[in-house]
Scaffold this motif. Structure first.
Motif, mmCIF file in Angstrom:
data_model
loop_
_atom_site.group_PDB
_atom_site.id
_atom_site.type_symbol
_atom_site.label_atom_id
_atom_site.label_comp_id
_atom_site.label_asym_id
_atom_site.label_seq_id
_atom_site.Cartn_x
_atom_site.Cartn_y
_atom_site.Cartn_z
ATOM 1 N N GLY A 43 -2.045 41.386 64.685
ATOM 2 C CA GLY A 43 -1.029 41.773 65.654
ATOM 3 C C GLY A 43 -0.979 43.263 65.884
ATOM 4 N N CYS A 44 -0.612 44.003 64.862
ATOM 5 C CA CYS A 44 -0.366 45.434 65.039
ATOM 6 C C CYS A 44 -1.495 46.326 64.535
ATOM 7 C CB CYS A 44 0.929 45.814 64.332
ATOM 8 S SG CYS A 44 0.838 45.686 62.524
ATOM 9 N N GLU A 45 -2.337 45.819 63.662
ATOM 10 C CA GLU A 45 -3.418 46.569 63.022
ATOM 11 C C GLU A 45 -2.925 47.778 62.226
ATOM 12 O OE1 GLU A 45 -7.300 46.659 65.060
ATOM 13 O OE2 GLU A 45 -6.151 46.009 66.824
ATOM 14 N N HIS A 46 -1.652 47.743 61.831
ATOM 15 C CA HIS A 46 -1.069 48.824 61.036
ATOM 16 C C HIS A 46 -0.347 48.299 59.803
ATOM 17 C CE1 HIS A 46 -1.993 51.866 64.028
ATOM 18 N NE2 HIS A 46 -1.526 51.049 64.943
ATOM 19 N N GLY A 47 -0.434 46.998 59.522
ATOM 20 C CA GLY A 47 0.213 46.419 58.353
ATOM 21 C C GLY A 47 1.707 46.221 58.498
ATOM 22 N N VAL A 48 2.220 46.294 59.703
ATOM 23 C CA VAL A 48 3.662 46.213 59.916
ATOM 24 C C VAL A 48 4.134 44.799 60.227
ATOM 25 C CG1 VAL A 48 5.566 47.030 61.368
ATOM 26 C CG2 VAL A 48 3.765 48.608 60.695
ATOM 27 N N CYS A 49 3.381 44.052 61.045
ATOM 28 C CA CYS A 49 3.892 42.774 61.551
ATOM 29 C C CYS A 49 3.730 41.612 60.586
ATOM 30 C CB CYS A 49 3.255 42.441 62.891
ATOM 31 S SG CYS A 49 1.526 41.938 62.813
ATOM 32 N N GLN A 94 4.065 21.660 56.038
ATOM 33 C CA GLN A 94 4.889 20.492 56.349
ATOM 34 C C GLN A 94 6.323 20.921 56.657
ATOM 35 O OE1 GLN A 94 3.815 17.273 56.572
ATOM 36 N NE2 GLN A 94 5.859 16.663 57.219
ATOM 37 N N ALA A 95 6.857 21.836 55.854
ATOM 38 C CA ALA A 95 8.224 22.310 56.060
ATOM 39 C C ALA A 95 8.359 23.049 57.385
ATOM 40 C CB ALA A 95 8.644 23.211 54.900
ATOM 41 N N PHE A 96 7.377 23.852 57.753
ATOM 42 C CA PHE A 96 7.423 24.545 59.041
ATOM 43 C C PHE A 96 7.475 23.548 60.181
ATOM 44 C CE2 PHE A 96 7.263 28.757 57.708
ATOM 45 C CZ PHE A 96 7.168 29.612 58.800
ATOM 46 N N MET A 97 6.696 22.481 60.074
ATOM 47 C CA MET A 97 6.690 21.462 61.106
ATOM 48 C C MET A 97 8.042 20.749 61.161
ATOM 49 S SD MET A 97 4.172 18.204 61.614
ATOM 50 C CE MET A 97 5.016 17.204 60.413
ATOM 51 N N GLU A 98 8.536 20.318 60.009
ATOM 52 C CA GLU A 98 9.804 19.577 59.960
ATOM 53 C C GLU A 98 10.987 20.409 60.437
ATOM 54 O OE1 GLU A 98 10.511 17.964 56.075
ATOM 55 O OE2 GLU A 98 8.612 16.869 56.051
ATOM 56 N N CYS A 99 10.988 21.687 60.116
ATOM 57 C CA CYS A 99 12.137 22.554 60.418
ATOM 58 C C CYS A 99 11.961 23.351 61.702
ATOM 59 C CB CYS A 99 12.379 23.512 59.249
ATOM 60 S SG CYS A 99 12.818 22.680 57.722
ATOM 61 N N HIS A 100 10.918 23.083 62.438
ATOM 62 C CA HIS A 100 10.650 23.797 63.695
ATOM 63 C C HIS A 100 10.623 25.307 63.455
ATOM 64 C CE1 HIS A 100 11.267 19.931 65.581
ATOM 65 N NE2 HIS A 100 12.406 19.846 64.943
ATOM 66 N N GLY A 101 9.861 25.700 62.424
ATOM 67 C CA GLY A 101 9.805 27.097 62.034
ATOM 68 C C GLY A 101 8.839 27.931 62.850
ATOM 69 N N LEU A 102 8.310 27.390 63.941
ATOM 70 C CA LEU A 102 7.396 28.175 64.756
ATOM 71 C C LEU A 102 7.707 27.953 66.220
ATOM 72 C CD1 LEU A 102 4.609 26.265 65.916
ATOM 73 C CD2 LEU A 102 4.949 25.739 63.511
ATOM 74 N N GLN A 103 7.328 28.923 66.988
ATOM 75 C CA GLN A 103 7.448 28.818 68.439
ATOM 76 C C GLN A 103 6.055 28.997 69.023
ATOM 77 O OE1 GLN A 103 10.677 28.989 70.492
ATOM 78 N NE2 GLN A 103 11.422 27.996 68.667
ATOM 79 N N CYS A 104 5.668 30.245 69.266
ATOM 80 C CA CYS A 104 4.340 30.473 69.852
ATOM 81 C C CYS A 104 3.244 30.298 68.810
ATOM 82 C CB CYS A 104 4.259 31.857 70.488
ATOM 83 S SG CYS A 104 4.052 33.232 69.341
ATOM 84 N N GLY A 105 3.561 30.497 67.528
ATOM 85 C CA GLY A 105 2.602 30.285 66.454
ATOM 86 C C GLY A 105 1.785 31.495 66.052
ATOM 87 N N PHE A 106 1.908 32.605 66.776
ATOM 88 C CA PHE A 106 1.069 33.756 66.459
ATOM 89 C C PHE A 106 1.348 34.307 65.062
ATOM 90 C CE2 PHE A 106 -0.379 38.100 66.428
ATOM 91 C CZ PHE A 106 -1.642 37.961 66.968
ATOM 92 N N CYS A 107 2.605 34.391 64.678
ATOM 93 C CA CYS A 107 2.971 34.954 63.369
ATOM 94 C C CYS A 107 2.907 33.919 62.251
ATOM 95 C CB CYS A 107 4.379 35.544 63.434
ATOM 96 S SG CYS A 107 5.661 34.297 63.755
ATOM 97 N N THR A 108 2.805 32.660 62.591
ATOM 98 C CA THR A 108 2.911 31.570 61.624
ATOM 99 C C THR A 108 1.936 31.666 60.452
ATOM 100 O OG1 THR A 108 3.783 30.132 63.351
ATOM 101 C CG2 THR A 108 2.943 29.057 61.370
#
Length: 166
Positions: A43-49, A94-108
């Motif tokens: 994402g950021c190439e600086h270790g921040v994201c 599995q928990a991410f899927m069950e709890c809808h812990g993602l949207q676009c998925g880039f940070c997942t």
């Protein structure tokens, strides 16, 4: 004048790979381009994201901050290595899927590896500890509430699968 290449042996997700890379090739680039493991996002190439977080000898590490040659002799786990041995989703996935812990998925992928290490260190986090566990990773889409719920759900799933680990 061409850049000198270095032989690097990497153990990634339980498989040994030998690659030739320039001294300044980032580990994130080696994983994505040389090994074709594209689950590690940059994402950021600086270790921040935190999108590029992988596990190096079990500890979360920003792959955009580490040179591939520095990973020689380390055990690396990427998001592709978080599944169960039978190929099914691991407890954090599995928990991410069950709890809808993602949207676009880039940070997942970065969240999944960070949480995997966090639950290994603290298998039964409180709500505040779950929030702290993911505080170093950025997400533009979710608002973090479902990610924190996923941490708590993953802890419960791990406890059900591996009660001796808790």
């Amino acid at each position: 004048m061409s850049e000198e290449l270095h032989d690097v042996r990497l153990s990634v997700n339980g498989n040994t790979h030998e690659i030739r890379v320039p001294a300044r090739r980032l580990l994130s680039d080696a994983l994505r381009h040389d090994l074709r493991l594209t689950g590690t996002h940059v994402g950021c190439e600086h270790g921040v994201c935190g999108a590029c977080t992988i596990l190096v000898d079990g500890a979360p590490m920003r792959a955009c901050l580490m040179f591939a040659v520095s990973a020689q002799g380390s055990e690396i786990t990427t998001v592709e290595g978080l599944t169960n041995p039978d190929g099914s989703l691991g407890p954090v996935q599995q928990a991410f899927m069950e709890c809808h812990g993602l949207q676009c998925g880039f940070c997942t992928p970065g969240f999944l590896t960070t949480i995997t290490a966090g639950l290994r260190d603290n298998p039964t986090p409180t709500h505040e500890e779950a929030r702290d566990m993911v505080a170093g990773n950025l997400c533009r889409c979710t608002g973090y509430q479902n990610i924190v719920k996923a941490v708590e759900r993953a802890a419960a799933l791990r406890q059900a699968q591996e009660p001796e680990a808790v």
